[in-house]
Design a protein around this motif. Structure first.
Motif, PDB file in Angstrom:
ATOM      1  N   SER A 194       0.837  -1.199   0.000  1.00 38.97           N
ATOM      2  CA  SER A 194       0.000   0.000   0.000  1.00 38.97           C
ATOM      3  C   SER A 194       0.873   1.250   0.000  1.00 38.97           C
ATOM      4  O   SER A 194       0.545   2.250  -0.654  1.00 38.97           O
ATOM      5  N   ALA A 195       1.996   1.182   0.724  1.00 39.74           N
ATOM      6  CA  ALA A 195       2.939   2.306   0.733  1.00 39.74           C
ATOM      7  C   ALA A 195       3.542   2.511  -0.650  1.00 39.74           C
ATOM      8  O   ALA A 195       3.772   3.650  -1.076  1.00 39.74           O
ATOM      9  N   VAL A 196       3.794   1.408  -1.358  1.00 40.28           N
ATOM     10  CA  VAL A 196       4.312   1.508  -2.729  1.00 40.28           C
ATOM     11  C   VAL A 196       3.310   2.227  -3.623  1.00 40.28           C
ATOM     12  O   VAL A 196       3.673   3.088  -4.432  1.00 40.28           O
ATOM     13  N   TYR A 197       2.034   1.875  -3.458  1.00 38.09           N
ATOM     14  CA  TYR A 197       0.999   2.526  -4.277  1.00 38.09           C
ATOM     15  C   TYR A 197       0.978   4.031  -4.014  1.00 38.09           C
ATOM     16  O   TYR A 197       0.908   4.840  -4.946  1.00 38.09           O
ATOM     17  N   LEU A 198       1.033   4.412  -2.734  1.00 39.39           N
ATOM     18  CA  LEU A 198       1.022   5.838  -2.397  1.00 39.39           C
ATOM     19  C   LEU A 198       2.280   6.526  -2.907  1.00 39.39           C
ATOM     20  O   LEU A 198       2.242   7.689  -3.329  1.00 39.39           O
ATOM     21  N   LEU A 199       3.401   5.794  -2.867  1.00 39.13           N
ATOM     22  CA  LEU A 199       4.656   6.344  -3.376  1.00 39.13           C
ATOM     23  C   LEU A 199       4.548   6.663  -4.866  1.00 39.13           C
ATOM     24  O   LEU A 199       5.074   7.663  -5.350  1.00 39.13           O
ATOM     25  N   LEU A 200       3.845   5.795  -5.586  1.00 37.61           N
ATOM     26  CA  LEU A 200       3.645   6.016  -7.019  1.00 37.61           C
ATOM     27  C   LEU A 200       2.591   7.087  -7.287  1.00 37.61           C
ATOM     28  O   LEU A 200       2.670   7.811  -8.272  1.00 37.61           O
ATOM     29  N   ARG A 201       1.627   7.156  -6.385  1.00 35.84           N
ATOM     30  CA  ARG A 201       0.473   8.050  -6.614  1.00 35.84           C
ATOM     31  C   ARG A 201       0.810   9.519  -6.431  1.00 35.84           C
ATOM     32  O   ARG A 201       0.317  10.376  -7.165  1.00 35.84           O
ATOM     33  N   PHE A 202       1.644   9.837  -5.452  1.00 35.48           N
ATOM     34  CA  PHE A 202       1.919  11.230  -5.132  1.00 35.48           C
ATOM     35  C   PHE A 202       3.344  11.617  -5.544  1.00 35.48           C
ATOM     36  O   PHE A 202       4.266  10.817  -5.451  1.00 35.48           O
ATOM     37  N   ARG A 203       3.506  12.864  -5.964  1.00 35.33           N
ATOM     38  CA  ARG A 203       4.793  13.332  -6.458  1.00 35.33           C
ATOM     39  C   ARG A 203       5.644  14.009  -5.387  1.00 35.33           C
ATOM     40  O   ARG A 203       6.816  14.274  -5.612  1.00 35.33           O
ATOM     41  N   SER A 204       5.042  14.310  -4.254  1.00 32.39           N
ATOM     42  CA  SER A 204       5.775  15.010  -3.200  1.00 32.39           C
ATOM     43  C   SER A 204       6.969  14.188  -2.726  1.00 32.39           C
ATOM     44  O   SER A 204       6.821  13.009  -2.384  1.00 32.39           O
ATOM     45  N   PRO A 205       8.181  14.785  -2.694  1.00 35.48           N
ATOM     46  CA  PRO A 205       9.358  14.039  -2.217  1.00 35.48           C
ATOM     47  C   PRO A 205       9.228  13.632  -0.758  1.00 35.48           C
ATOM     48  O   PRO A 205       9.798  12.618  -0.335  1.00 35.48           O
ATOM     49  N   TRP A 206       8.471  14.398   0.017  1.00 30.01           N
ATOM     50  CA  TRP A 206       8.274  14.051   1.421  1.00 30.01           C
ATOM     51  C   TRP A 206       7.438  12.785   1.557  1.00 30.01           C
ATOM     52  O   TRP A 206       7.723  11.926   2.400  1.00 30.01           O
ATOM     53  N   ILE A 207       6.405  12.678   0.746  1.00 32.18           N
ATOM     54  CA  ILE A 207       5.575  11.469   0.776  1.00 32.18           C
ATOM     55  C   ILE A 207       6.371  10.269   0.292  1.00 32.18           C
ATOM     56  O   ILE A 207       6.280   9.164   0.853  1.00 32.18           O
ATOM     57  N   LYS A 208       7.178  10.461  -0.731  1.00 32.61           N
ATOM     58  CA  LYS A 208       8.015   9.367  -1.223  1.00 32.61           C
ATOM     59  C   LYS A 208       8.983   8.898  -0.143  1.00 32.61           C
ATOM     60  O   LYS A 208       9.163   7.693   0.066  1.00 32.61           O
ATOM     61  N   ALA A 209       9.605   9.846   0.557  1.00 27.90           N
ATOM     62  CA  ALA A 209      10.543   9.483   1.625  1.00 27.90           C
ATOM     63  C   ALA A 209       9.819   8.769   2.760  1.00 27.90           C
ATOM     64  O   ALA A 209      10.304   7.766   3.299  1.00 27.90           O
ATOM     65  N   LEU A 210       8.621   9.271   3.115  1.00 26.63           N
ATOM     66  CA  LEU A 210       7.854   8.668   4.199  1.00 26.63           C
ATOM     67  C   LEU A 210       7.428   7.256   3.848  1.00 26.63           C
ATOM     68  O   LEU A 210       7.540   6.332   4.668  1.00 26.63           O
ATOM     69  N   MET A 211       6.941   7.049   2.629  1.00 24.96           N
ATOM     70  CA  MET A 211       6.498   5.719   2.216  1.00 24.96           C
ATOM     71  C   MET A 211       7.677   4.745   2.146  1.00 24.96           C
ATOM     72  O   MET A 211       7.526   3.555   2.440  1.00 24.96           O
ATOM     73  N   SER A 212       8.838   5.248   1.778  1.00 25.45           N
ATOM     74  CA  SER A 212      10.031   4.391   1.766  1.00 25.45           C
ATOM     75  C   SER A 212      10.362   3.927   3.180  1.00 25.45           C
ATOM     76  O   SER A 212      10.701   2.757   3.402  1.00 25.45           O
ATOM     77  N   LEU A 213      10.251   4.848   4.139  1.00 25.47           N
ATOM     78  CA  LEU A 213      10.496   4.487   5.536  1.00 25.47           C
ATOM     79  C   LEU A 213       9.439   3.505   6.048  1.00 25.47           C
ATOM     80  O   LEU A 213       9.754   2.605   6.834  1.00 25.47           O
ATOM     81  N   VAL A 214       8.198   3.677   5.591  1.00 27.75           N
ATOM     82  CA  VAL A 214       7.126   2.759   5.989  1.00 27.75           C
ATOM     83  C   VAL A 214       7.433   1.337   5.522  1.00 27.75           C
ATOM     84  O   VAL A 214       7.242   0.370   6.258  1.00 27.75           O
ATOM     85  N   MET A 215       7.928   1.204   4.290  1.00 26.88           N
ATOM     86  CA  MET A 215       8.267  -0.121   3.765  1.00 26.88           C
ATOM     87  C   MET A 215       9.373  -0.779   4.580  1.00 26.88           C
ATOM     88  O   MET A 215       9.299  -1.964   4.908  1.00 26.88           O
ATOM     89  N   VAL A 216      10.399  -0.012   4.923  1.00 30.30           N
ATOM     90  CA  VAL A 216      11.485  -0.547   5.756  1.00 30.30           C
ATOM     91  C   VAL A 216      10.952  -0.922   7.131  1.00 30.30           C
ATOM     92  O   VAL A 216      11.286  -1.978   7.684  1.00 30.30           O
ATOM     93  N   ALA A 217      10.098  -0.056   7.700  1.00 35.10           N
ATOM     94  CA  ALA A 217       9.536  -0.305   9.028  1.00 35.10           C
ATOM     95  C   ALA A 217       8.678  -1.568   9.037  1.00 35.10           C
ATOM     96  O   ALA A 217       8.696  -2.327  10.011  1.00 35.10           O
ATOM     97  N   CYS A 218       7.933  -1.806   7.962  1.00 38.08           N
ATOM     98  CA  CYS A 218       7.089  -3.006   7.873  1.00 38.08           C
ATOM     99  C   CYS A 218       7.945  -4.276   7.920  1.00 38.08           C
ATOM    100  O   CYS A 218       7.600  -5.251   8.600  1.00 38.08           O
ATOM    101  N   TYR A 219       9.048  -4.255   7.208  1.00 43.39           N
ATOM    102  CA  TYR A 219       9.925  -5.437   7.186  1.00 43.39           C
ATOM    103  C   TYR A 219      10.546  -5.662   8.562  1.00 43.39           C
ATOM    104  O   TYR A 219      10.570  -6.784   9.073  1.00 43.39           O
ATOM    105  N   LEU A 220      11.040  -4.592   9.180  1.00 43.17           N
ATOM    106  CA  LEU A 220      11.652  -4.720  10.507  1.00 43.17           C
ATOM    107  C   LEU A 220      10.610  -5.128  11.543  1.00 43.17           C
ATOM    108  O   LEU A 220      10.905  -5.926  12.454  1.00 43.17           O
ATOM    109  N   ALA A 221       9.388  -4.614  11.415  1.00 42.51           N
ATOM    110  CA  ALA A 221       8.327  -4.966  12.355  1.00 42.51           C
ATOM    111  C   ALA A 221       7.999  -6.448  12.270  1.00 42.51           C
ATOM    112  O   ALA A 221       7.768  -7.101  13.295  1.00 42.51           O
TER     113      ALA A 221
END
Length: 225
Positions: A194-221
């Protein structure tokens, strides 16, 4: 869709949605909403296969309308040489993957890790290493569409493989797993996709950075839970 200063095809939106939908089907099966069969075949597997075929068809129809031109390195090999090398490498990956399954099963028993964690930690990582190397190489070639498709396509195809395994397995449903780590992996995988979808959907670099962190956090969690 802007991503890493390149244009990604809209096809990746379809793949991301498909992966989330397939994961939700498995979660629904686990909690009893889709835990029934049609002619001794799980309805979950039937829906996954239908969804996979529909996804591939949509990707095929959209394939000729890609908006991007990644400008990768020119091909210097003939078609026959490319197909031959691709076939040999693919066979090699399959052979070593089979060997890895037996090694992972032995490690899960000796280290008492549980099949779910052992599969995700050892088998999942080891079989994904070729994807890591190929993705890095494709990014260096600036062929971002194939690089992204390599990862996203692998995810959706893995669900299809699970459905085919359920069709061929006669000892019961492959979705009747008792290891809680497996359902945890599925849930965190859904959140990550879902974070990947949002990363693709929005152009804001902040959202891209946040979604990237979410993906890493999901794996570590998943590893910690």
């Amino acid at each position: 869709v802007k991503f890493a200063k390149c244009d990604l095809s809209k096809i990746h939106f379809i793949v991301a949605v498909s992966v989330v939908a397939m994961g939700l089907l498995i979660v629904c099966n686990k909690y009893g909403f889709l835990a029934f069969d049609i002619a001794n075949v799980s309805i979950t597997s039937i829906l996954i296969i239908i969804l996979y075929v529909a996804t591939v068809y949509i990707m095929y129809k959209m394939g000729g309308t890609s908006e991007s031109d990644d400008g990768g390195d020119p091909v210097t090999l003939s078609r026959k040489q490319i197909l031959t090398r691709f076939t040999l490498v693919s066979v090699g990956i399959v052979v070593f993957s089979v060997i890895l399954t037996y090694i992972t099963d032995e490690l899960s028993v000796r280290l008492n890790l549980g099949s779910g964690l052992a599969g995700a930690l050892f088998l999942g990582v080891a079989t994904s290493l070729p994807e890591v190397t190929s993705t890095i190489s494709l990014f260096r070639m600036r062929n971002f569409n194939i690089a992204f498709g390599n990862i996203a396509g692998s995810n959706v195809f893995n669900f299809f493989v699970l459905a085919i395994a359920d069709l061929l397995y006669t000892g019961g449903s492959v979705y009747h797993f008792g290891d809680a780590k497996v359902i945890n992996l599925t849930v965190f995988g859904l959140l990550s996709t879902s974070a990947v979808y949002l990363l693709l959907r929005f152009r804001s670099p902040w959202i891209k950075a946040l979604m990237s962190l979410v993906m890493v956090a999901c794996y570590l969690a998943f590893l910690m839970v």
